[in-house]
Design a protein around this motif. Structure first.
Motif, PDB file in Angstrom:
ATOM      1  N   ARG A   9       0.866  -1.177   0.000  1.00 55.45           N
ATOM      2  CA  ARG A   9       0.000   0.000   0.000  1.00 55.45           C
ATOM      3  C   ARG A   9       0.900   1.224   0.000  1.00 55.45           C
ATOM      4  O   ARG A   9       1.930   1.233   0.683  1.00 55.45           O
ATOM      5  CB  ARG A   9      -0.814   0.062   1.303  1.00 55.45           C
ATOM      6  N   LEU A  11       1.076   5.851  -0.673  1.00 54.24           N
ATOM      7  CA  LEU A  11       0.520   7.150  -1.031  1.00 54.24           C
ATOM      8  C   LEU A  11       1.499   7.821  -1.972  1.00 54.24           C
ATOM      9  O   LEU A  11       2.716   7.820  -1.723  1.00 54.24           O
ATOM     10  CB  LEU A  11       0.343   8.027   0.215  1.00 54.24           C
ATOM     11  N   LEU A  13       2.612  11.347  -3.501  1.00 51.49           N
ATOM     12  CA  LEU A  13       2.449  12.779  -3.289  1.00 51.49           C
ATOM     13  C   LEU A  13       2.367  13.502  -4.627  1.00 51.49           C
ATOM     14  O   LEU A  13       2.740  12.950  -5.671  1.00 51.49           O
ATOM     15  CB  LEU A  13       3.602  13.344  -2.457  1.00 51.49           C
ATOM     16  N   ARG A  18       6.877   9.065  -3.104  1.00 49.71           N
ATOM     17  CA  ARG A  18       5.979   7.965  -2.775  1.00 49.71           C
ATOM     18  C   ARG A  18       6.307   7.428  -1.386  1.00 49.71           C
ATOM     19  O   ARG A  18       7.470   7.226  -1.060  1.00 49.71           O
ATOM     20  CB  ARG A  18       6.175   6.878  -3.826  1.00 49.71           C
ATOM     21  N   GLN A  19       5.294   7.240  -0.571  1.00 46.66           N
ATOM     22  CA  GLN A  19       5.504   6.640   0.748  1.00 46.66           C
ATOM     23  C   GLN A  19       4.810   5.296   0.790  1.00 46.66           C
ATOM     24  O   GLN A  19       3.587   5.218   0.604  1.00 46.66           O
ATOM     25  CB  GLN A  19       4.934   7.538   1.853  1.00 46.66           C
ATOM     26  N   LEU A  21       3.169   2.503   2.785  1.00 46.80           N
ATOM     27  CA  LEU A  21       2.520   2.492   4.090  1.00 46.80           C
ATOM     28  C   LEU A  21       2.628   1.139   4.758  1.00 46.80           C
ATOM     29  O   LEU A  21       2.776   1.055   5.980  1.00 46.80           O
ATOM     30  CB  LEU A  21       1.043   2.862   3.921  1.00 46.80           C
ATOM     31  N   PHE A  42      -5.682   5.126  -0.503  1.00 50.08           N
ATOM     32  CA  PHE A  42      -4.281   4.843  -0.855  1.00 50.08           C
ATOM     33  C   PHE A  42      -4.268   4.033  -2.148  1.00 50.08           C
ATOM     34  O   PHE A  42      -5.322   3.617  -2.656  1.00 50.08           O
ATOM     35  CB  PHE A  42      -3.612   4.041   0.266  1.00 50.08           C
TER      36      PHE A  42
ATOM     37  N   ILE B  89       2.229   9.305   8.319  1.00 52.77           N
ATOM     38  CA  ILE B  89       3.385   8.502   7.920  1.00 52.77           C
ATOM     39  C   ILE B  89       4.013   9.082   6.659  1.00 52.77           C
ATOM     40  O   ILE B  89       5.238   9.225   6.566  1.00 52.77           O
ATOM     41  CB  ILE B  89       2.963   7.029   7.706  1.00 52.77           C
ATOM     42  N   ALA B  90       3.174   9.448   5.706  1.00 57.30           N
ATOM     43  CA  ALA B  90       3.703  10.023   4.468  1.00 57.30           C
ATOM     44  C   ALA B  90       4.414  11.342   4.741  1.00 57.30           C
ATOM     45  O   ALA B  90       5.478  11.618   4.177  1.00 57.30           O
ATOM     46  CB  ALA B  90       2.582  10.222   3.453  1.00 57.30           C
ATOM     47  N   GLN B  94       8.376  11.663   3.938  1.00 57.64           N
ATOM     48  CA  GLN B  94       8.714  12.317   2.681  1.00 57.64           C
ATOM     49  C   GLN B  94       8.886  13.824   2.752  1.00 57.64           C
ATOM     50  O   GLN B  94       9.439  14.418   1.835  1.00 57.64           O
ATOM     51  CB  GLN B  94       7.634  12.009   1.624  1.00 57.64           C
ATOM     52  N   CYS B 177       1.881  18.853   0.351  1.00 56.80           N
ATOM     53  CA  CYS B 177       2.659  17.672  -0.023  1.00 56.80           C
ATOM     54  C   CYS B 177       1.848  16.395   0.133  1.00 56.80           C
ATOM     55  O   CYS B 177       1.935  15.499  -0.688  1.00 56.80           O
ATOM     56  CB  CYS B 177       3.949  17.596   0.785  1.00 56.80           C
TER      57      CYS B 177
END
Lengths: 180, 180
Positions: A9, A11, A13, A18-19, A21, A42, B89-90, B94, B177
């Motif tokens: 999964r 997110l 931006l 990209r993060q 999760l 997400f 978290i994101a 980031q 962001c």
DNA sequence: CGATCGGTTGATATGAATCAACGTGCGTGG
DNA sequence: CCACGCACGTTGATTCATATCAACCGATCG
């Protein structure tokens, strides 16, 4: 639900960062909480070949009303997800690169071991360094350096889609920054 | 449940570092997910004088079985908590110091505005810089510098337990962001 | 055989931490 | 009422962790 293979999964931006999760392993719901959302907030991507099983949200909710014990199971998993998120937030906010990577590896090892027989401390591990980077908020270049240092220090070795742990105690020690 | 005043949830690491997980405003449950946990996995601290209202977990769960619409309300809140965690978290993984602080401020402003009449773009805001630092994973020294820069640039001003927003667009722009 | 992807390594740049000093307001106790 | 101590914020100098930029290498694949 993911029935086979690995995914994650994430997110994305606005500017492309990209993060990640969470990683998804066989048996995982994409997200328990999102059973009650209209749509996922997400994105999800496969890491390997995967098998997916789906059920309409409305049908899930119907079954929940029929079967109250299901609710409590779902609620427990939801609480576990929330707890896991909290620990990740603490790791990202407070820990160094080494600690974050060690933390991620330890968490993943537990989940892999719950689904596979582990021999020789060698875990199936399809992540690329870029995935680790996106999950812990570092660049892949830096992940490469840290993993190189872990290898030189005889802690873990990543190669060929496997993770070999040569000093579990030291790894856990590095990861200990967040309890468990 | 917090009925009056401000508080926050946090995790304390073994070596004393502290990560604030969320701020609690009047009307907030400490954590929806933890209705189903045995014990909290986090700590809670008051930020101002507070009023608390409690109910045994067993009683909450009893009422839930009696009243199924309650369940869906709780589930929705749980999903919202999960979503919020994901965005945090994101942001931690980031975003730069400026972006993280802007993000925190925007999120809090929304929640404050939902509970108070806001005049002159001035929000009641009892946080110290140390709290911001512990929430976004920076040192209070650096938070001071970033807030100083925001003040000089005419974006926001923090003083006397209030937050005055002088350029909301710029603040939101910095925070963008993560989508909303 | 060339192209692409993933990883490694080195040189350099930069954002944030650290260390330290100082100011200011406030509450407390004398 | 004053003096002191303390919490909080600010600022400057310096250090350190991580990012960035760039080159290179080996494996894989069309």
């Amino acid at each position: 639900m993911l029935c086979g293979g690995w995914g994650f999964r994430f997110l994305q931006l606005a500017d492309g960062r990209r993060q990640i999760l969470s990683f998804l392993l066989p048996g995982d719901l994409f997200s328990v909480a999102s059973v009650f959302e209209e749509r996922f907030h997400f994105s999800v991507k496969a890491l390997t070949a995967v098998q997916i099983s789906t059920m309409r949200r409305s049908e899930v909710q119907l079954r929940l009303t029929e079967n109250p014990t299901l609710i409590s199971a779902l609620a427990k998993t939801c609480a576990a997800e929330a707890q896991s998120s909290d620990y990740i937030i603490a790791a990202l906010g407070q820990c160094s690169a080494e600690e974050r990577i060690a933390f991620l590896l330890v968490q993943l090892m537990k989940r892999i071991a719950a689904r596979n027989v582990i021999r020789e401390h060698t875990y199936p591990f399809p992540l690329r360094q870029q995935h680790i980077a996106d999950a812990v908020g570092l660049t892949s270049v830096h992940v490469s350096r840290v993993l190189g240092a872990f290898r030189d220090r005889g802690i873990v070795e990543m190669s060929n889609g496997t993770l070999r742990v040569t000093d579990l105690n030291e790894l856990k020690h590095l990861a200990h920054c967040t309890g468990q």
